[in-house]
Design a protein around this motif. Sequence first.
Motif, PDB file in Angstrom:
ATOM      1  N   LEU A  77      -1.520   3.931  -8.645  1.00 19.73           N
ATOM      2  CA  LEU A  77      -1.445   5.375  -8.443  1.00 19.73           C
ATOM      3  C   LEU A  77      -2.264   5.763  -7.218  1.00 19.73           C
ATOM      4  O   LEU A  77      -3.453   5.463  -7.143  1.00 19.73           O
ATOM      5  CB  LEU A  77      -1.976   6.117  -9.675  1.00 19.73           C
ATOM      6  CG  LEU A  77      -2.189   7.618  -9.535  1.00 19.73           C
ATOM      7  CD1 LEU A  77      -0.879   8.349  -9.220  1.00 19.73           C
ATOM      8  CD2 LEU A  77      -2.833   8.190 -10.778  1.00 19.73           C
ATOM      9  N   ASN A  78      -1.628   6.434  -6.264  1.00 21.83           N
ATOM     10  CA  ASN A  78      -2.323   7.016  -5.127  1.00 21.83           C
ATOM     11  C   ASN A  78      -2.595   8.474  -5.489  1.00 21.83           C
ATOM     12  O   ASN A  78      -1.658   9.283  -5.593  1.00 21.83           O
ATOM     13  CB  ASN A  78      -1.462   6.915  -3.867  1.00 21.83           C
ATOM     14  CG  ASN A  78      -2.151   7.501  -2.659  1.00 21.83           C
ATOM     15  OD1 ASN A  78      -2.715   8.593  -2.710  1.00 21.83           O
ATOM     16  ND2 ASN A  78      -2.106   6.775  -1.558  1.00 21.83           N
ATOM     17  N   LEU A  79      -3.854   8.803  -5.704  1.00 23.55           N
ATOM     18  CA  LEU A  79      -4.225  10.142  -6.167  1.00 23.55           C
ATOM     19  C   LEU A  79      -4.027  11.221  -5.106  1.00 23.55           C
ATOM     20  O   LEU A  79      -3.834  12.385  -5.444  1.00 23.55           O
ATOM     21  CB  LEU A  79      -5.675  10.144  -6.649  1.00 23.55           C
ATOM     22  CG  LEU A  79      -5.930   9.297  -7.895  1.00 23.55           C
ATOM     23  CD1 LEU A  79      -7.421   9.105  -8.104  1.00 23.55           C
ATOM     24  CD2 LEU A  79      -5.294   9.938  -9.105  1.00 23.55           C
ATOM     25  N   ASP A  80      -4.072  10.854  -3.820  1.00 22.53           N
ATOM     26  CA  ASP A  80      -3.878  11.846  -2.761  1.00 22.53           C
ATOM     27  C   ASP A  80      -2.467  12.414  -2.770  1.00 22.53           C
ATOM     28  O   ASP A  80      -2.256  13.589  -2.500  1.00 22.53           O
ATOM     29  CB  ASP A  80      -4.155  11.239  -1.385  1.00 22.53           C
ATOM     30  CG  ASP A  80      -5.639  11.017  -1.144  1.00 22.53           C
ATOM     31  OD1 ASP A  80      -6.459  11.665  -1.826  1.00 22.53           O
ATOM     32  OD2 ASP A  80      -5.976  10.193  -0.278  1.00 22.53           O
ATOM     33  N   PHE A  81      -1.491  11.554  -3.075  1.00 23.98           N
ATOM     34  CA  PHE A  81      -0.093  11.968  -3.012  1.00 23.98           C
ATOM     35  C   PHE A  81       0.591  11.975  -4.375  1.00 23.98           C
ATOM     36  O   PHE A  81       1.788  12.221  -4.457  1.00 23.98           O
ATOM     37  CB  PHE A  81       0.679  11.041  -2.061  1.00 23.98           C
ATOM     38  CG  PHE A  81       0.159  11.094  -0.653  1.00 23.98           C
ATOM     39  CD1 PHE A  81       0.490  12.152   0.179  1.00 23.98           C
ATOM     40  CD2 PHE A  81      -0.685  10.111  -0.185  1.00 23.98           C
ATOM     41  CE1 PHE A  81       0.007  12.204   1.473  1.00 23.98           C
ATOM     42  CE2 PHE A  81      -1.180  10.158   1.116  1.00 23.98           C
ATOM     43  CZ  PHE A  81      -0.839  11.209   1.942  1.00 23.98           C
ATOM     44  N   ASN A  82      -0.155  11.677  -5.458  1.00 23.55           N
ATOM     45  CA  ASN A  82       0.411  11.547  -6.796  1.00 23.55           C
ATOM     46  C   ASN A  82       1.634  10.634  -6.749  1.00 23.55           C
ATOM     47  O   ASN A  82       2.705  10.953  -7.251  1.00 23.55           O
ATOM     48  CB  ASN A  82       0.770  12.907  -7.397  1.00 23.55           C
ATOM     49  CG  ASN A  82       1.069  12.786  -8.884  1.00 23.55           C
ATOM     50  OD1 ASN A  82       0.600  11.876  -9.555  1.00 23.55           O
ATOM     51  ND2 ASN A  82       1.874  13.701  -9.401  1.00 23.55           N
ATOM     52  N   TYR A  83       1.452   9.481  -6.125  1.00 20.11           N
ATOM     53  CA  TYR A  83       2.532   8.520  -5.919  1.00 20.11           C
ATOM     54  C   TYR A  83       2.283   7.303  -6.798  1.00 20.11           C
ATOM     55  O   TYR A  83       1.263   6.624  -6.655  1.00 20.11           O
ATOM     56  CB  TYR A  83       2.595   8.120  -4.440  1.00 20.11           C
ATOM     57  CG  TYR A  83       3.642   7.072  -4.142  1.00 20.11           C
ATOM     58  CD1 TYR A  83       4.992   7.397  -4.099  1.00 20.11           C
ATOM     59  CD2 TYR A  83       3.274   5.751  -3.901  1.00 20.11           C
ATOM     60  CE1 TYR A  83       5.954   6.445  -3.830  1.00 20.11           C
ATOM     61  CE2 TYR A  83       4.231   4.792  -3.631  1.00 20.11           C
ATOM     62  CZ  TYR A  83       5.561   5.141  -3.595  1.00 20.11           C
ATOM     63  OH  TYR A  83       6.508   4.192  -3.333  1.00 20.11           O
ATOM     64  N   TRP A  84       3.213   7.047  -7.730  1.00 14.03           N
ATOM     65  CA  TRP A  84       3.129   5.904  -8.633  1.00 14.03           C
ATOM     66  C   TRP A  84       4.020   4.790  -8.101  1.00 14.03           C
ATOM     67  O   TRP A  84       5.172   5.030  -7.742  1.00 14.03           O
ATOM     68  CB  TRP A  84       3.602   6.292 -10.028  1.00 14.03           C
ATOM     69  CG  TRP A  84       2.687   7.218 -10.753  1.00 14.03           C
ATOM     70  CD1 TRP A  84       2.597   8.569 -10.588  1.00 14.03           C
ATOM     71  CD2 TRP A  84       1.733   6.874 -11.745  1.00 14.03           C
ATOM     72  NE1 TRP A  84       1.647   9.083 -11.439  1.00 14.03           N
ATOM     73  CE2 TRP A  84       1.102   8.061 -12.164  1.00 14.03           C
ATOM     74  CE3 TRP A  84       1.349   5.668 -12.338  1.00 14.03           C
ATOM     75  CZ2 TRP A  84       0.117   8.085 -13.135  1.00 14.03           C
ATOM     76  CZ3 TRP A  84       0.374   5.694 -13.313  1.00 14.03           C
ATOM     77  CH2 TRP A  84      -0.242   6.885 -13.700  1.00 14.03           C
ATOM     78  N   GLU A  85       3.501   3.582  -8.097  1.00 18.10           N
ATOM     79  CA  GLU A  85       4.266   2.424  -7.634  1.00 18.10           C
ATOM     80  C   GLU A  85       4.181   1.317  -8.674  1.00 18.10           C
ATOM     81  O   GLU A  85       3.082   0.925  -9.077  1.00 18.10           O
ATOM     82  CB  GLU A  85       3.695   1.930  -6.304  1.00 18.10           C
ATOM     83  CG  GLU A  85       4.388   0.742  -5.731  1.00 18.10           C
ATOM     84  CD  GLU A  85       3.752   0.265  -4.435  1.00 18.10           C
ATOM     85  OE1 GLU A  85       4.305  -0.672  -3.844  1.00 18.10           O
ATOM     86  OE2 GLU A  85       2.709   0.803  -4.022  1.00 18.10           O
ATOM     87  N   GLU A  86       5.339   0.833  -9.117  1.00 21.78           N
ATOM     88  CA  GLU A  86       5.350  -0.277 -10.072  1.00 21.78           C
ATOM     89  C   GLU A  86       5.027  -1.565  -9.317  1.00 21.78           C
ATOM     90  O   GLU A  86       5.702  -1.913  -8.352  1.00 21.78           O
ATOM     91  CB  GLU A  86       6.712  -0.396 -10.751  1.00 21.78           C
ATOM     92  CG  GLU A  86       6.746  -1.505 -11.780  1.00 21.78           C
ATOM     93  CD  GLU A  86       8.098  -1.669 -12.454  1.00 21.78           C
ATOM     94  OE1 GLU A  86       8.382  -2.774 -12.922  1.00 21.78           O
ATOM     95  OE2 GLU A  86       8.870  -0.683 -12.503  1.00 21.78           O
TER      96      GLU A  86
END
Length: 120
Positions: A101-110
């Motif tokens: 999880l990248n908290l700056d962009f709320n980007y989740w990556e499996e």
Amino acid sequence: MAQRYNLFIGSTMQLQENTTPPLNLNINDIATSRTVKEVLDNLCLIKEVPRATYGDYEVSKVEEGEDYHDIEMPDLLNTKYYACVVDKNRAGSKPKLLFRLNLDFNYWEEMGYVRCKTKE
């Protein structure tokens, strides 16, 4: 009714704070209602992997493969890892997955399948 209108119904619940390691989560970690599992088609339990324990786990793109590697230490403090334990899946398998999880962009990556490292 949901099937009739082809609707998806999702819900999230807060797990109570505990010391259960991320890959050992189970239905007993849901404090509000353990009977909720009976009505669900899918149940995913997700917990942050503490930074200090990254070395205890390894990840792979293939579940049964031998190409597991260490979890990468993120360069940024705003990046976290979460383990997802599929506790119930009426449609198939019940994998253990790792997400970043990248908290700056709320980007989740499996990231792939996660497991505890084997003791040698």
